[in-house]
Motif scaffolding. Sequence first.
Motif, PDB file in Angstrom:
ATOM      1  N   GLU A  53     -45.206 -50.960 -83.921  1.00 32.75           N
ATOM      2  CA  GLU A  53     -45.036 -51.799 -85.071  1.00 32.75           C
ATOM      3  C   GLU A  53     -44.233 -53.019 -84.508  1.00 32.75           C
ATOM      4  O   GLU A  53     -44.648 -54.077 -85.002  1.00 32.75           O
ATOM      5  CB  GLU A  53     -44.169 -51.010 -86.378  1.00 32.75           C
ATOM      6  N   SER A  54     -43.198 -52.915 -83.689  1.00 34.78           N
ATOM      7  CA  SER A  54     -42.782 -53.901 -83.200  1.00 34.78           C
ATOM      8  C   SER A  54     -43.545 -54.752 -82.273  1.00 34.78           C
ATOM      9  O   SER A  54     -43.464 -56.205 -82.432  1.00 34.78           O
ATOM     10  CB  SER A  54     -41.538 -53.582 -82.478  1.00 34.78           C
ATOM     11  N   ASP A  56     -46.649 -55.130 -82.772  1.00 33.82           N
ATOM     12  CA  ASP A  56     -47.807 -56.008 -83.846  1.00 33.82           C
ATOM     13  C   ASP A  56     -46.986 -57.069 -84.536  1.00 33.82           C
ATOM     14  O   ASP A  56     -47.569 -57.919 -84.439  1.00 33.82           O
ATOM     15  CB  ASP A  56     -47.924 -55.063 -84.816  1.00 33.82           C
ATOM     16  N   ARG A  57     -45.667 -57.196 -84.772  1.00 36.17           N
ATOM     17  CA  ARG A  57     -44.981 -57.916 -85.321  1.00 36.17           C
ATOM     18  C   ARG A  57     -44.755 -59.131 -84.055  1.00 36.17           C
ATOM     19  O   ARG A  57     -44.666 -60.348 -84.511  1.00 36.17           O
ATOM     20  CB  ARG A  57     -43.511 -57.432 -85.895  1.00 36.17           C
ATOM     21  N   TRP A  59     -46.799 -59.807 -81.743  1.00 30.98           N
ATOM     22  CA  TRP A  59     -47.971 -60.454 -81.469  1.00 30.98           C
ATOM     23  C   TRP A  59     -48.077 -61.647 -82.586  1.00 30.98           C
ATOM     24  O   TRP A  59     -48.475 -62.668 -82.299  1.00 30.98           O
ATOM     25  CB  TRP A  59     -49.004 -59.381 -81.481  1.00 30.98           C
ATOM     26  N   GLU A  60     -47.923 -61.090 -83.632  1.00 32.23           N
ATOM     27  CA  GLU A  60     -48.233 -62.044 -84.974  1.00 32.23           C
ATOM     28  C   GLU A  60     -47.136 -63.237 -84.867  1.00 32.23           C
ATOM     29  O   GLU A  60     -47.621 -64.549 -84.930  1.00 32.23           O
ATOM     30  CB  GLU A  60     -47.970 -61.402 -86.427  1.00 32.23           C
ATOM     31  N   TYR A  61     -46.025 -63.036 -84.454  1.00 38.37           N
ATOM     32  CA  TYR A  61     -45.200 -64.114 -84.422  1.00 38.37           C
ATOM     33  C   TYR A  61     -45.409 -65.084 -83.310  1.00 38.37           C
ATOM     34  O   TYR A  61     -45.322 -66.445 -83.386  1.00 38.37           O
ATOM     35  CB  TYR A  61     -43.616 -63.547 -83.921  1.00 38.37           C
ATOM     36  N   SER A  63     -48.439 -65.406 -81.778  1.00 39.84           N
ATOM     37  CA  SER A  63     -49.678 -66.130 -82.224  1.00 39.84           C
ATOM     38  C   SER A  63     -49.498 -67.328 -83.133  1.00 39.84           C
ATOM     39  O   SER A  63     -49.926 -68.191 -82.915  1.00 39.84           O
ATOM     40  CB  SER A  63     -50.584 -65.107 -82.944  1.00 39.84           C
ATOM     41  N   ALA A  64     -48.717 -66.951 -83.995  1.00 41.32           N
ATOM     42  CA  ALA A  64     -48.364 -68.184 -85.139  1.00 41.32           C
ATOM     43  C   ALA A  64     -47.512 -69.265 -84.206  1.00 41.32           C
ATOM     44  O   ALA A  64     -47.873 -70.532 -84.477  1.00 41.32           O
ATOM     45  CB  ALA A  64     -47.070 -67.534 -85.992  1.00 41.32           C
ATOM     46  N   LYS A  68     -48.903 -73.028 -84.547  1.00 42.25           N
ATOM     47  CA  LYS A  68     -48.067 -73.962 -85.585  1.00 42.25           C
ATOM     48  C   LYS A  68     -47.246 -74.583 -84.674  1.00 42.25           C
ATOM     49  O   LYS A  68     -46.958 -75.743 -85.008  1.00 42.25           O
ATOM     50  CB  LYS A  68     -47.456 -73.529 -86.519  1.00 42.25           C
TER      51      LYS A  68
END
Length: 73
Positions: A53-54, A56-57, A59-61, A63-64, A68
């Motif tokens: 879960e960590s 995945d978080r 990875w999302e952070y 990627s963003a 951006k």
Amino acid sequence: MRRRVRRDGRRREREAAADGVTGRYFEDNQEARVVRGDEDRPGGVAAHALSPESADRLWEYASAALAKGSPRP
């Protein structure tokens, strides 16, 4: 000019032993023990570092952040 690096037998053994191993943490050629942070002994890997879960978080952070510029958590 390229320097040649001589590989000793121990290094080849370590590389062969780690071949195909992913998602694990090692210290001194041994799998690291999981630590909770309240121990006196140095070393080990924090439990949260092994959490899918960590990962995945993160990875999302990441990627963003790349998409951006500077995301806010």
